[in-house]
Design a protein around this motif. Structure first.
Motif, PDB file in Angstrom:
ATOM      1  N   GLN A 164     -61.044  61.078 -32.311  1.00 55.97           N
ATOM      2  CA  GLN A 164     -61.109  62.458 -31.837  1.00 55.97           C
ATOM      3  C   GLN A 164     -59.961  63.311 -32.363  1.00 55.97           C
ATOM      4  O   GLN A 164     -59.849  64.497 -31.997  1.00 55.97           O
ATOM      5  N   ALA A 165     -59.115  62.773 -33.248  1.00 57.42           N
ATOM      6  CA  ALA A 165     -57.926  63.503 -33.690  1.00 57.42           C
ATOM      7  C   ALA A 165     -58.276  64.833 -34.346  1.00 57.42           C
ATOM      8  O   ALA A 165     -57.630  65.860 -34.081  1.00 57.42           O
ATOM      9  N   ALA A 166     -59.290  64.841 -35.203  1.00 58.01           N
ATOM     10  CA  ALA A 166     -59.638  66.085 -35.892  1.00 58.01           C
ATOM     11  C   ALA A 166     -60.147  67.130 -34.903  1.00 58.01           C
ATOM     12  O   ALA A 166     -59.826  68.321 -35.027  1.00 58.01           O
ATOM     13  N   LEU A 167     -60.957  66.719 -33.925  1.00 58.14           N
ATOM     14  CA  LEU A 167     -61.422  67.659 -32.911  1.00 58.14           C
ATOM     15  C   LEU A 167     -60.252  68.161 -32.073  1.00 58.14           C
ATOM     16  O   LEU A 167     -60.177  69.356 -31.749  1.00 58.14           O
ATOM     17  N   ALA A 168     -59.330  67.275 -31.717  1.00 58.89           N
ATOM     18  CA  ALA A 168     -58.144  67.704 -30.976  1.00 58.89           C
ATOM     19  C   ALA A 168     -57.367  68.754 -31.761  1.00 58.89           C
ATOM     20  O   ALA A 168     -56.922  69.771 -31.208  1.00 58.89           O
ATOM     21  N   ASP A 169     -57.211  68.526 -33.060  1.00 60.07           N
ATOM     22  CA  ASP A 169     -56.493  69.487 -33.899  1.00 60.07           C
ATOM     23  C   ASP A 169     -57.229  70.824 -33.948  1.00 60.07           C
ATOM     24  O   ASP A 169     -56.606  71.889 -33.904  1.00 60.07           O
ATOM     25  N   ALA A 170     -58.560  70.782 -34.041  1.00 57.57           N
ATOM     26  CA  ALA A 170     -59.337  72.014 -34.097  1.00 57.57           C
ATOM     27  C   ALA A 170     -59.247  72.780 -32.778  1.00 57.57           C
ATOM     28  O   ALA A 170     -59.108  74.016 -32.771  1.00 57.57           O
ATOM     29  N   PHE A 187     -65.935  72.359 -27.337  1.00 58.90           N
ATOM     30  CA  PHE A 187     -64.686  73.117 -27.237  1.00 58.90           C
ATOM     31  C   PHE A 187     -63.923  72.822 -25.953  1.00 58.90           C
ATOM     32  O   PHE A 187     -62.712  73.017 -25.881  1.00 58.90           O
ATOM     33  N   ASP A 188     -64.627  72.328 -24.919  1.00 66.28           N
ATOM     34  CA  ASP A 188     -63.970  72.037 -23.650  1.00 66.28           C
ATOM     35  C   ASP A 188     -63.867  70.539 -23.378  1.00 66.28           C
ATOM     36  O   ASP A 188     -63.513  70.127 -22.264  1.00 66.28           O
ATOM     37  N   ALA A 189     -64.143  69.710 -24.368  1.00 62.40           N
ATOM     38  CA  ALA A 189     -64.024  68.259 -24.180  1.00 62.40           C
ATOM     39  C   ALA A 189     -62.551  67.879 -24.035  1.00 62.40           C
ATOM     40  O   ALA A 189     -61.708  68.343 -24.804  1.00 62.40           O
ATOM     41  N   PRO A 190     -62.214  67.030 -23.075  1.00 58.97           N
ATOM     42  CA  PRO A 190     -60.807  66.648 -22.862  1.00 58.97           C
ATOM     43  C   PRO A 190     -60.369  65.566 -23.853  1.00 58.97           C
ATOM     44  O   PRO A 190     -60.308  64.384 -23.519  1.00 58.97           O
ATOM     45  N   VAL A 191     -60.055  65.959 -25.071  1.00 60.75           N
ATOM     46  CA  VAL A 191     -59.746  64.980 -26.114  1.00 60.75           C
ATOM     47  C   VAL A 191     -58.238  64.820 -26.353  1.00 60.75           C
ATOM     48  O   VAL A 191     -57.842  64.017 -27.191  1.00 60.75           O
ATOM     49  N   ARG A 227     -54.026  75.973 -21.852  1.00 59.02           N
ATOM     50  CA  ARG A 227     -54.846  76.547 -20.790  1.00 59.02           C
ATOM     51  C   ARG A 227     -55.823  77.592 -21.336  1.00 59.02           C
ATOM     52  O   ARG A 227     -56.721  78.047 -20.619  1.00 59.02           O
ATOM     53  N   LEU A 228     -55.652  77.978 -22.595  1.00 60.89           N
ATOM     54  CA  LEU A 228     -56.553  78.951 -23.212  1.00 60.89           C
ATOM     55  C   LEU A 228     -57.850  78.276 -23.641  1.00 60.89           C
ATOM     56  O   LEU A 228     -57.891  77.079 -23.913  1.00 60.89           O
ATOM     57  N   SER A 229     -58.906  79.062 -23.717  1.00 59.38           N
ATOM     58  CA  SER A 229     -60.194  78.529 -24.162  1.00 59.38           C
ATOM     59  C   SER A 229     -60.143  78.187 -25.646  1.00 59.38           C
ATOM     60  O   SER A 229     -59.557  78.913 -26.443  1.00 59.38           O
ATOM     61  N   ALA A 230     -60.795  77.083 -26.009  1.00 57.25           N
ATOM     62  CA  ALA A 230     -60.929  76.700 -27.416  1.00 57.25           C
ATOM     63  C   ALA A 230     -62.311  77.038 -27.952  1.00 57.25           C
ATOM     64  O   ALA A 230     -62.666  76.613 -29.053  1.00 57.25           O
ATOM     65  N   ARG A 231     -63.093  77.821 -27.204  1.00 62.13           N
ATOM     66  CA  ARG A 231     -64.432  78.179 -27.661  1.00 62.13           C
ATOM     67  C   ARG A 231     -64.351  79.278 -28.718  1.00 62.13           C
ATOM     68  O   ARG A 231     -63.824  80.360 -28.461  1.00 62.13           O
ATOM     69  N   PRO A 232     -64.857  79.033 -29.927  1.00 62.56           N
ATOM     70  CA  PRO A 232     -64.903  80.100 -30.920  1.00 62.56           C
ATOM     71  C   PRO A 232     -65.894  81.173 -30.491  1.00 62.56           C
ATOM     72  O   PRO A 232     -66.873  80.898 -29.795  1.00 62.56           O
TER      73      PRO A 232
END
Length: 322
Positions: free
Chosen positions: A137-143, A183-187, A196-201
């Motif tokens: 999940q590292a790449a998703l965490a970075d994104a 975007f909200d997966a706890p990775v 605490r900010l949203s990661a949703r594009p």
């Protein structure tokens, strides 16, 4: 299992340990502001001091560079800021088959058209790549973290924080598609207020993306991320079309029908899943272009229209829809 263990022990622990191939040489990073994702020593899942990423040049022609970066322990972004900003920020995730992160066709060559002419502010991600002992999940965490960092920085840069979009290419398209659907997966564990900010594009553009990890997978990306023979459950967990959701961002897909590296089936199954979920989307299939064209498209080709299509999709106010 013994053979697999031996292979993992023999595998280079870091890209810097991999010898350069004939014609390759060490090179410099692309010009632009360098923006780290996490404070020093706080990259989730990484232990010990981060080693410097390696930039490699594969082209012998100075006029047509072909660089990539690998060995990324401490992910970061390169910021390309325009002289006349249009207020739109785009997180760009280049491809590289989960083996490297390419630079020029999907990064530096975006600058003349996207930054200098159209006024987009680009944040180009250098994300962590699979290696023994690293979380898949590292790449998703970075994104996720990158989108949040851009959003946190938006106001001070005169950008629309709510409108931060993502654009991904090839395996970077897989990362971008996973960001759009997870975007909200706890990775990764929260580090600070940024998390605490949203990661949703706000919007997404996926260019010749890796989507499916099943029958139509890009074998190299799948093997590096999931192993040589992932079971159906693991392949399904990373096949993005199976995780499309109604609240994901509007998404544009761009692909060439003659792509022999990442089958056009990837974009087609993603578009079908988006339609089934009621997600606003567009699918643009071009007859010719192959794979990895990036910004290197002949001006006379119909494919040359893809940047303008994407720009209008990412900045909807330009075409009067908002």
């Amino acid at each position: 299992m013994l053979c697999l263990s031996v292979l993992l022990l023999l595998a280079p622990a870091h890209a810097a340990d991999v010898p350069l191939r004939d014609g390759q040489r060490l090179a410099g990073e692309v010009a632009g502001e360098r923006l780290p994702l996490w404070p020093d020593g706080q990259v989730p899942g990484e232990s010990g001091p981060a080693r410097a990423a390696r930039v490699v040049e594969r082209s012998a022609d100075p006029a047509r560079p072909d660089r990539f970066v690998d060995g990324i322990d401490a992910p970061y972004m390169i910021v390309h800021a325009p002289p006349h900003p249009n207020g739109q920020a785009v997180l760009v995730i280049p491809g590289g088959g989960y083996q490297r992160v390419v630079i020029d066709k999907e990064d530096s060559e975006l600058v003349p058209d996207w930054v200098q002419r159209a006024g987009f502010t680009l944040f180009v991600l250098r994300y962590r790549l699979p290696q023994p002992g690293r979380d898949r999940q590292a790449a998703l965490a970075d994104a996720q973290r990158a989108l949040r960092v851009v959003r946190e920085q938006a106001a001070r840069r005169g950008l629309d924080g709510d409108g931060v979009a993502v654009m991904g290419f090839s395996a970077g398209g897989h990362v971008a598609a996973r960001l759009a659907t997870a975007f909200d997966a706890p990775v990764y564990p929260a580090r600070d207020g940024i998390d605490r900010l949203s990661a949703r594009p706000a919007r997404a553009v996926l260019v010749y993306p890796v989507i499916d990890m099943g029958a139509h997978a890009h074998s190299g990306s799948r093997a590096r991320l999931l192993g040589q023979q992932p079971d159906a459950a693991l392949a399904g967990a990373y096949s993005v079309q199976q995780h499309v959701r109604a609240d994901m961002p509007p998404t544009m897909l761009i692909h060439a029908n003659d792509d022999r590296v990442v089958s056009v089936h990837n974009s087609e199954v993603m578009a079908k899943a988006l339609a089934a979920a009621g997600v606003e989307h567009e699918l643009h299939l071009f007859a010719h272009g192959g794979h990895g064209f990036g910004m290197r498209v002949p001006a006379t080709a119909t494919l040359a229209s893809w940047p303008l299509l994407a720009q209008r999709w990412l900045a909807p106010r330009m075409d009067g829809r908002e």
